[in-house]
Design a protein around this motif. Structure first.
Motif, PDB file in Angstrom:
ATOM      1  N   LEU A 172     -40.264  -5.728  83.828  1.00 52.43           N
ATOM      2  CA  LEU A 172     -40.619  -4.508  83.067  1.00 52.43           C
ATOM      3  C   LEU A 172     -40.497  -3.285  83.917  1.00 52.43           C
ATOM      4  O   LEU A 172     -40.190  -2.247  83.770  1.00 52.43           O
ATOM      5  N   ILE A 173     -41.028  -3.793  85.410  1.00 49.48           N
ATOM      6  CA  ILE A 173     -41.178  -2.841  86.320  1.00 49.48           C
ATOM      7  C   ILE A 173     -39.827  -2.075  86.845  1.00 49.48           C
ATOM      8  O   ILE A 173     -39.471  -0.808  86.890  1.00 49.48           O
ATOM      9  N   GLU A 174     -38.956  -3.108  86.818  1.00 46.74           N
ATOM     10  CA  GLU A 174     -37.584  -2.580  87.437  1.00 46.74           C
ATOM     11  C   GLU A 174     -36.645  -2.154  86.588  1.00 46.74           C
ATOM     12  O   GLU A 174     -36.117  -1.316  86.742  1.00 46.74           O
ATOM     13  N   ARG A 175     -36.537  -2.703  85.440  1.00 50.14           N
ATOM     14  CA  ARG A 175     -35.651  -2.512  84.120  1.00 50.14           C
ATOM     15  C   ARG A 175     -36.071  -1.566  83.524  1.00 50.14           C
ATOM     16  O   ARG A 175     -35.244  -0.523  83.111  1.00 50.14           O
ATOM     17  N   VAL A 176     -37.134  -1.286  83.107  1.00 50.62           N
ATOM     18  CA  VAL A 176     -37.790  -0.093  82.143  1.00 50.62           C
ATOM     19  C   VAL A 176     -38.121   1.126  83.187  1.00 50.62           C
ATOM     20  O   VAL A 176     -37.670   2.144  82.697  1.00 50.62           O
ATOM     21  N   HIS A 177     -38.962   0.664  84.125  1.00 48.68           N
ATOM     22  CA  HIS A 177     -39.674   1.889  84.649  1.00 48.68           C
ATOM     23  C   HIS A 177     -38.610   2.031  85.978  1.00 48.68           C
ATOM     24  O   HIS A 177     -39.192   3.227  86.868  1.00 48.68           O
TER      25      HIS A 177
END
Ligand code: IMP
Length: 427
Positions: A172-177
């Motif tokens: 989530l942290i890498e791909r979305v944010h």
């Protein structure tokens, strides 16, 4: 009274810290059951000022057992910092006066990071959270992917749970944010180490409280935030992620609802809110500025200036009713000392219709037009008054008038930040 619940009846920052500190004198156990280090209770003892985020204010009284219940979102780093800070100031903190639930969910670094990232992502729709990771931690609790205090005490289990959590959170942290992920080994070492420091405090706090009650000990349940920030009954989605009133006690502490003997709400003589969301009686003009200035309305946790406005009897009545309050405490009455006239919200108009009931189900609370009544101020310093009958007549008229509008007895008045600056009225 052997078990007493004290909770905020507005949007938080009602001055609960001081009242709980005062009531802690008569309690054997002081219990936190929801929220986390988003709370900030300020207690002034002589020349010393203490701001407690996680540890109950009973810690400032020798001989009290302070309990952090299972419903608290526990940031173990903040918890230990607070323990160390109190010890440095000469306060005795150990396993005899501080107990921590093995079932409390733990706020990890990724919760704090995701709190900030989600807020940025929401843009104009942001909640204005305290950034302490509260929402993400409770979300994982509900999703059953969280780590609990007990998990930090067992390295293998901790690694397993943390690894599963990071797999999802890092994606989530890498791909979305598009931000930097967390490294499993580094996080594992850090949280197992802090887990070791938590160990002496950890126990089954629910059983501890139930047994204490059976033995006739007195329990004080300290609510954090306020009823209007309740996840279920507040101004959703501009709320915190827990049940903030007396209603949160059974699930958040393992202490049965029907054993709570007395419930007392706390509300300021005016009203404030931090963060975004509906605040019907907000005064964006001079009155609000004056309340903020005189009342020193800056967040204890974030330092943000609080939005200020007038006492809203509709919202307070709802909050007290919802939590079955037997009465309430009016705090910061002295802040109104200099006002020539004092406004009180008595009813609402929504789309031209007048109502004196909090509009549950109304999705656009900005439509509320508060109807006010104005009362004469007393323009006298009341900070030295300790008996109700010694208050100026205009102050008593104001108090009794508000009490009638709210429909629940005012059991105590607070007229200054010091422990002894209170006027008892039945509590
Ligand atoms: P969170 O609890 O950090 O997720 O923030 C959600 C909302 O609750 C925001 O509007 C915060 O400003 C508010 N909030 C959280 N804790 C407190 C508190 O202790 N006092 C007042 N407002 C709070």
């Amino acid at each position: 009274m052997s078990s007493l619940s004290v909770f905020g009846a507005q949007w938080g920052d009602e001055g609960k810290g001081k009242i709980i500190d005062l009531l802690a004198r008569d309690a054997d156990f002081v219990v936190r059951y929801q929220g986390g280090s988003n709370a900030g209770h300020t207690v002034i003892v002589g020349d010393e000022k203490y701001v407690l985020h996680l540890i109950p204010s009973g810690i400032l009284h020798p001989g009290k057992v302070n309990v952090v219940g299972n419903g608290v979102a526990l940031d173990p780093l903040t918890f230990m910092e607070e323990v160390d800070g109190l010890r440095e100031r000469g306060i005795d903190v150990g396993s005899s006066n501080l107990r921590l639930s093995s079932s409390a969910h733990v706020i990890l670094d990724h919760h704090r990071k995701l709190d900030g990232l989600a807020e940025a992502w929401r843009g104009g729709g942001r909640i204005g959270t305290t950034g302490r990771g509260i929402g993400p931690c409770y979300a994982d609790k509900a999703s059953r992917t969280g780590l609990r205090v007990a998990d930090l005490l067992e390295p293998e289990r901790c690694r397993e749970r943390l690894s599963a959590a990071l797999l999802e959170k890092n994606a989530l942290i890498e791909r979305v944010h598009e931000s930097d992920p967390f490294e499993l080994e580094e996080q594992f070492e850090k949280y197992v180490a802090v887990g070791e420091r938590l160990r002496p405090f950890v126990c089954d706090t629910g059983a501890l409280l139930r047994d204490a009650h059976k033995e006739g000990k007195s329990l004080l349940f300290e609510g954090a935030q306020g009823a209007m920030l309740d996840i279920d009954h507040g101004t959703y989605p501009y709320v915190t992620s827990s049940n903030t009133g007396a209603n949160g006690i059974p699930s958040g502490s393992g202490f049965p609802a029907r054993k709570v003997d007395r419930v007392v709400g706390i509300a300021k003589s005016y009203c404030t809110r931090v963060g975004e969301g509906a605040f019907p009686s907000e005064d964006g003009g001079e009155g609000g500025q004056e309340l903020g200035r005189v009342g020193h309305e800056f967040g204890a946790t974030t330092g943000r200036p609080r939005r200020c406005g007038w006492f809203d009897s509709v919202a307070v009545r709802y909050a007290l009713d919802l939590n079955g309050a037997d009465g309430w405490i009016m705090t910061k009455l002295d802040i109104l000392d200099s006002f020539e006239t004092i406004r009180v919200g008595t009813s609402y108009k929504i789309d031209g219709e007048e109502s004196s009931v909090w509009p549950v189900g109304c999705t656009d609370l900005s439509k509320i037009e508060v109807q006010y009544e104005e009362l004469p101020g007393w323009q006298e310093d009341i900070t030295a008054v300790r008996r109700y009958e010694d208050l100026p007549q205009a102050t008593r008229s104001y108090v009794e008038w508000v009490e009638e509008r709210v429909g629940a007895p005012i059991l105590m008045l607070s007229v200054g930040p010091e422990r002894d600056q209170v006027i008892p009225r039945g509590l």
